[in-house]
Design a protein around this motif. Structure first.
Motif, short mmCIF file in Angstrom:
data_model
loop_
_atom_site.label_atom_id
_atom_site.label_comp_id
_atom_site.label_asym_id
_atom_site.label_seq_id
_atom_site.Cartn_x
_atom_site.Cartn_y
_atom_site.Cartn_z
N VAL A 133 44.73 39.55 26.57
CA VAL A 133 43.30 39.85 26.73
C VAL A 133 42.99 41.17 26.04
CG1 VAL A 133 41.42 40.21 28.36
CG2 VAL A 133 43.28 38.64 28.95
N VAL A 134 42.19 41.08 24.98
CA VAL A 134 41.75 42.27 24.24
C VAL A 134 40.57 42.91 24.97
CG1 VAL A 134 40.81 43.11 22.05
CG2 VAL A 134 42.55 41.30 22.05
N SER A 135 39.64 42.07 25.41
CA SER A 135 38.45 42.57 26.12
C SER A 135 37.88 41.46 26.98
CB SER A 135 37.40 43.06 25.12
OG SER A 135 37.00 42.02 24.25
N GLY A 136 37.01 41.82 27.92
CA GLY A 136 36.37 40.86 28.82
C GLY A 136 37.11 40.70 30.13
N ARG A 137 36.52 39.90 31.02
CA ARG A 137 37.12 39.56 32.32
C ARG A 137 37.00 38.06 32.51
NH1 ARG A 137 34.90 41.52 37.32
NH2 ARG A 137 36.85 41.13 38.34
N TYR A 138 38.07 37.45 33.05
CA TYR A 138 38.14 36.00 33.16
C TYR A 138 38.82 35.59 34.45
CZ TYR A 138 37.77 37.05 28.20
OH TYR A 138 37.38 37.58 27.00
N LYS A 139 38.45 34.41 34.95
CA LYS A 139 39.22 33.80 36.03
C LYS A 139 40.09 32.75 35.36
CE LYS A 139 37.40 32.79 40.00
NZ LYS A 139 36.63 32.11 41.08
N MET A 140 41.40 32.99 35.35
CA MET A 140 42.36 32.07 34.73
C MET A 140 42.94 31.19 35.83
SD MET A 140 44.08 30.92 32.11
CE MET A 140 43.98 32.09 30.78
N LYS A 141 42.87 29.88 35.60
CA LYS A 141 43.42 28.91 36.55
C LYS A 141 44.56 28.17 35.85
CE LYS A 141 38.77 28.35 38.36
NZ LYS A 141 37.64 27.42 38.52
N LYS A 161 31.90 33.92 25.04
CA LYS A 161 30.60 34.35 25.53
C LYS A 161 30.55 34.00 27.02
CE LYS A 161 28.43 31.70 22.51
NZ LYS A 161 29.59 31.02 21.96
N THR A 162 29.58 34.55 27.73
CA THR A 162 29.50 34.35 29.18
C THR A 162 29.47 32.88 29.56
OG1 THR A 162 28.32 36.43 29.36
CG2 THR A 162 28.21 34.97 31.26
N GLU A 163 28.79 32.05 28.79
CA GLU A 163 28.64 30.63 29.14
C GLU A 163 29.82 29.76 28.68
OE1 GLU A 163 26.49 31.44 25.25
OE2 GLU A 163 26.62 32.44 27.17
N ASP A 164 30.84 30.36 28.11
CA ASP A 164 31.97 29.60 27.54
C ASP A 164 33.08 29.29 28.55
OD1 ASP A 164 30.83 29.51 25.05
OD2 ASP A 164 31.93 31.23 24.29
N ILE A 194 33.93 35.74 33.13
CA ILE A 194 33.18 36.63 34.02
C ILE A 194 32.41 37.64 33.17
CG2 ILE A 194 33.35 38.34 35.86
CD1 ILE A 194 35.96 36.85 36.72
N GLU A 195 33.09 38.23 32.19
CA GLU A 195 32.48 39.13 31.22
C GLU A 195 32.95 38.69 29.84
OE1 GLU A 195 33.57 43.16 32.13
OE2 GLU A 195 32.83 43.01 34.18
N PRO A 196 32.05 38.58 28.86
CA PRO A 196 32.45 38.11 27.53
C PRO A 196 33.48 39.04 26.89
CG PRO A 196 30.23 39.02 27.47
CD PRO A 196 30.65 38.99 28.91
N GLY A 197 34.26 38.47 25.96
CA GLY A 197 35.27 39.28 25.29
C GLY A 197 36.12 38.45 24.35
#
Length: 105
Positions: A53-61, A35-38, A88-91
């Motif tokens: 990544v199936v869906s969503g957008r993330y900043k991976m560090k 979710k967005t807050e996760d 960034i976007e849930p997924g």
């Protein structure tokens, strides 16, 4: 071994809900339901981790580098390597761990 979706074990890690799917002798697969807050802070574990990544957008560090990942991207993180993820976007992300994460069972 076949694990039907309805038989997946529901779990939580650092407030992220996820499903434990198939667990073999040396590997396990999970479906992370972000979710967005996760946002997951920097952490490490003695397991190699590869994800898709199936869906969503993330900043991976990973260590000292970071990148934006989205649908169709994948990654691999070595054992005992610090990493974090910002949603960034849930997924959904599918993660494979080896050896099996005992804290996820």
């Amino acid at each position: 071994m076949i694990v039907k979706s309805e038989n997946a074990k529901k779990r939580e890690f650092k407030s992220v809900s996820f499903d434990v799917l198939a667990v073999g002798e040396k590997t396990m697969i999970t479906r992370m339901n972000f979710k967005t807050e996760d946002n997951v802070p920097f952490h490490k574990h003695p397991n190699e981790q590869s994800g898709y990544v199936v869906s969503g957008r993330y900043k991976m560090k990973i260590k000292d580098s970071e990148d934006i990942i989205s649908e169709g991207d994948s990654y691999s993180i070595g054992e005992d390597v610090f990493h974090a993820i910002e949603v960034i976007e849930p997924g959904v992300i599918i993660d494979v761990f080896t050896p099996i994460r005992q804290d996820y069972i």
